[in-house]
Design a protein around this motif. Structure first.
Motif, PDB file in Angstrom:
ATOM      1  N   VAL A  18       0.993  -1.255  -0.007  1.00  0.00           N
ATOM      2  CA  VAL A  18      -0.087  -0.070   0.016  1.00  0.00           C
ATOM      3  C   VAL A  18       1.050   1.101   0.069  1.00  0.00           C
ATOM      4  O   VAL A  18       1.764   1.490   0.863  1.00  0.00           O
ATOM      5  N   ILE A  19       0.594   2.052  -0.956  1.00  0.00           N
ATOM      6  CA  ILE A  19       0.941   3.324  -1.213  1.00  0.00           C
ATOM      7  C   ILE A  19       0.220   4.648  -1.067  1.00  0.00           C
ATOM      8  O   ILE A  19      -0.912   4.682  -1.675  1.00  0.00           O
ATOM      9  N   ALA A  20       0.467   5.290   0.222  1.00  0.00           N
ATOM     10  CA  ALA A  20      -0.745   6.486   0.482  1.00  0.00           C
ATOM     11  C   ALA A  20      -2.089   6.089   0.192  1.00  0.00           C
ATOM     12  O   ALA A  20      -2.925   6.621  -0.134  1.00  0.00           O
ATOM     13  N   GLY A  21      -2.069   4.995   1.023  1.00  0.00           N
ATOM     14  CA  GLY A  21      -3.567   4.199   1.191  1.00  0.00           C
ATOM     15  C   GLY A  21      -4.254   3.269   0.024  1.00  0.00           C
ATOM     16  O   GLY A  21      -5.259   2.878   0.226  1.00  0.00           O
ATOM     17  N   LYS A  22      -3.593   3.332  -0.901  1.00  0.00           N
ATOM     18  CA  LYS A  22      -4.003   2.315  -2.153  1.00  0.00           C
ATOM     19  C   LYS A  22      -2.774   1.100  -2.234  1.00  0.00           C
ATOM     20  O   LYS A  22      -1.681   1.579  -2.401  1.00  0.00           O
ATOM     21  N   PRO A  23      -3.048   0.041  -2.830  1.00  0.00           N
ATOM     22  CA  PRO A  23      -2.156  -0.780  -3.126  1.00  0.00           C
ATOM     23  C   PRO A  23      -1.537  -0.096  -4.539  1.00  0.00           C
ATOM     24  O   PRO A  23      -1.994   0.467  -5.243  1.00  0.00           O
TER      25      PRO A  23
ATOM     26  N   LYS B 170     -11.470  -7.493  -6.701  1.00  0.00           N
ATOM     27  CA  LYS B 170     -11.997  -6.481  -5.961  1.00  0.00           C
ATOM     28  C   LYS B 170     -11.332  -5.021  -6.762  1.00  0.00           C
ATOM     29  O   LYS B 170     -12.129  -4.053  -6.895  1.00  0.00           O
ATOM     30  N   ILE B 171     -10.078  -5.098  -7.027  1.00  0.00           N
ATOM     31  CA  ILE B 171      -9.374  -3.914  -7.461  1.00  0.00           C
ATOM     32  C   ILE B 171     -10.034  -3.622  -8.890  1.00  0.00           C
ATOM     33  O   ILE B 171     -10.225  -2.574  -9.305  1.00  0.00           O
ATOM     34  N   ALA B 172     -10.177  -4.758  -9.646  1.00  0.00           N
ATOM     35  CA  ALA B 172     -10.849  -4.610 -10.849  1.00  0.00           C
ATOM     36  C   ALA B 172     -12.287  -4.056 -10.972  1.00  0.00           C
ATOM     37  O   ALA B 172     -12.595  -3.129 -11.663  1.00  0.00           O
TER      38      ALA B 172
ATOM     39  N   LEU C 266     -13.015  -0.320 -10.843  1.00  0.00           N
ATOM     40  CA  LEU C 266     -12.946   0.455 -12.016  1.00  0.00           C
ATOM     41  C   LEU C 266     -14.259  -0.015 -13.003  1.00  0.00           C
ATOM     42  O   LEU C 266     -14.050   0.350 -14.201  1.00  0.00           O
ATOM     43  N   GLY C 267     -15.081  -0.827 -12.331  1.00  0.00           N
ATOM     44  CA  GLY C 267     -16.078  -1.309 -13.131  1.00  0.00           C
ATOM     45  C   GLY C 267     -15.725  -2.324 -14.107  1.00  0.00           C
ATOM     46  O   GLY C 267     -16.483  -2.286 -15.078  1.00  0.00           O
ATOM     47  N   ALA C 268     -14.630  -3.006 -14.031  1.00  0.00           N
ATOM     48  CA  ALA C 268     -14.064  -3.989 -14.886  1.00  0.00           C
ATOM     49  C   ALA C 268     -14.316  -5.487 -14.303  1.00  0.00           C
ATOM     50  O   ALA C 268     -14.196  -5.719 -13.162  1.00  0.00           O
TER      51      ALA C 268
ATOM     52  N   VAL D 220      -3.521   0.697 -12.409  1.00  0.00           N
ATOM     53  CA  VAL D 220      -4.584   0.629 -13.014  1.00  0.00           C
ATOM     54  C   VAL D 220      -5.350   1.976 -13.350  1.00  0.00           C
ATOM     55  O   VAL D 220      -6.053   2.123 -14.308  1.00  0.00           O
ATOM     56  N   GLU D 221      -5.467   2.746 -12.184  1.00  0.00           N
ATOM     57  CA  GLU D 221      -6.166   3.637 -12.221  1.00  0.00           C
ATOM     58  C   GLU D 221      -5.463   4.859 -13.056  1.00  0.00           C
ATOM     59  O   GLU D 221      -6.166   5.522 -13.877  1.00  0.00           O
ATOM     60  N   ASP D 222      -4.104   4.831 -13.152  1.00  0.00           N
ATOM     61  CA  ASP D 222      -3.561   5.865 -13.983  1.00  0.00           C
ATOM     62  C   ASP D 222      -3.592   5.611 -15.325  1.00  0.00           C
ATOM     63  O   ASP D 222      -3.494   6.479 -16.262  1.00  0.00           O
ATOM     64  N   ILE D 223      -3.618   4.202 -15.573  1.00  0.00           N
ATOM     65  CA  ILE D 223      -3.641   3.777 -17.116  1.00  0.00           C
ATOM     66  C   ILE D 223      -5.083   4.100 -17.464  1.00  0.00           C
ATOM     67  O   ILE D 223      -5.517   4.495 -18.646  1.00  0.00           O
ATOM     68  N   SER D 224      -6.144   4.014 -16.491  1.00  0.00           N
ATOM     69  CA  SER D 224      -7.482   4.148 -17.144  1.00  0.00           C
ATOM     70  C   SER D 224      -7.647   5.603 -17.415  1.00  0.00           C
ATOM     71  O   SER D 224      -8.212   5.992 -18.508  1.00  0.00           O
TER      72      SER D 224
END
Length: 338
Positions: A27-32, A73-75, A78-80, A38-42
């Motif tokens: 976890v980095i700053a509260g998120k894995p 759960k991470i996917a 992102l609605g994926a 994947v959020e940045d890629i999105s």
């Protein structure tokens, strides 16, 4: 659009923190790490993500039984759709991707999960492919690309003489995932290895020779999560990015008893500070307690107890207890240092 995330490495350079969890789930700053990736890629591809396929290692190499559930759960956040595949044997970058061959179709991004980035470009989905790159001071330590008229002409691995300062950061876009799958299948069928492994660079070169045109995706920041010190620095950079867009990462139920938080920081739920000064650039996970301590520029996970400490450039795992005089420490989960 699909995202393929090979993450089967055991993360030995980040031990002891990877003895209980895979490195991309740190976890980095509260998120894995992998969630942030994947959020940045999105945000860059600017398209709906239909599926995220993760390639992990076997349980025998330290991947806990709940790893798949966490990744799915991470996917879903992102609605994926989330898919998880296992690479039983480490046979190279192309082989890792091929382990997810059932998901390797249509337009897709392949992202190796040991790095984070920040970028302000939007991906041109009409291109045959794209390779994320970052300008670096010493290109001799990286694989680099050469450009002509805005297209990539050559891939050069760790050049001894200067040919380019655009380093490949390990994120790739392919318009035709099926074609990538066919090229990897060709490598495997013909046992075409380099140093005993099937390499993605050979796939890229083959596609280029067949007429595929690759464009660069230039990133502004490239953050390494390979070792302890770079990971702590990545935490610092991410907190800075979050603060720059106005995100407050301090939980509303944090208890401050004669204590101060200097932003930017991430502070999880139900954290208690007594007679302490925290920040800047500190992440502390949920249900932790800090007594009589000064902490800055540090990455601390959940359920931690810290007393009488002065910490800087520290990384402390989950459920750890620390009461000591050392400053720049790296201790893993369930460790006690008192």
């Amino acid at each position: 659009m699909k995202i393929i995330v090979p993450m089967a490495g055991i993360g030995s350079r980040l031990r002891p923190h990877t003895l209980t969890i895979p490195k991309p789930l740190t976890v980095i700053a509260g998120k894995p790490i992998v969630q942030r990736l994947v959020e940045d890629i999105s945000s860059v591809v600017d398209q709906k993500i239909e599926e995220i396929a993760f390639i992990i290692g076997p349980a025998a190499k330290g991947f806990p039984s709940d790893t798949s559930d966490k990744l799915i759960k991470i996917a879903e956040k992102l609605g994926a759709k989330g898919s998880v595949y296992v690479q039983e044997e480490a046979l190279g970058t192309a082989h890792a991707i091929f382990c997810a061959k059932e998901s390797l179709s249509g337009p897709c991004v392949v992202a190796f999960a040991d790095t984070l980035f920040k970028a302000d470009f939007k991906l041109d989905a009409n291109a045959d492919g794209a390779i994320w790159v970052k300008q670096v001071d010493d290109p001799s330590a990286f694989g680099v690309v050469k450009l002509k008229d805005g297209y990539i002409t050559d891939f050069v691995e760790k050049p001894k003489d200067f040919v380019s300062d655009l380093a490949i950061i390990g994120i790739y876009y392919f318009k035709d995932g099926e074609k990538v799958r066919e090229e990897i299948q060709h490598l495997i069928d013909n046992d075409l290895r380099e140093n005993g492994e099937y390499q993605l660079t050979n796939v890229l070169e083959s596609l280029k020779q067949q007429g595929a045109k690759f464009i660069p995706g230039k990133v502004n920041a490239w953050m390494d999560c390979g070792k302890k010190d770079p990971t702590v620095d990545t935490n610092k950079q991410v907190l800075g990015f979050e603060a720059a867009v106005g995100n407050n990462l301090v939980a509303s139920n944090v208890v401050l008893n004669n204590s101060e938080i200097i932003q930017p920081c991430f502070i999880g739920e139900n954290v208690v500070f007594n007679d302490s000064k925290i920040g800047p650039y500190v992440s502390i996970g949920a249900n932790s307690v800090v007594h009589n301590s000064t902490i800055k520029n540090s990455l601390i996970q959940t359920n931690v107890e810290i007393s009488n400490a002065t910490l800087d450039n520290a990384m402390i795992g989950n459920h750890a207890k620390y009461n000591a005089k050392y400053t720049s420490v790296s201790i893993g989960d369930y460790t006690e240092l008192t």
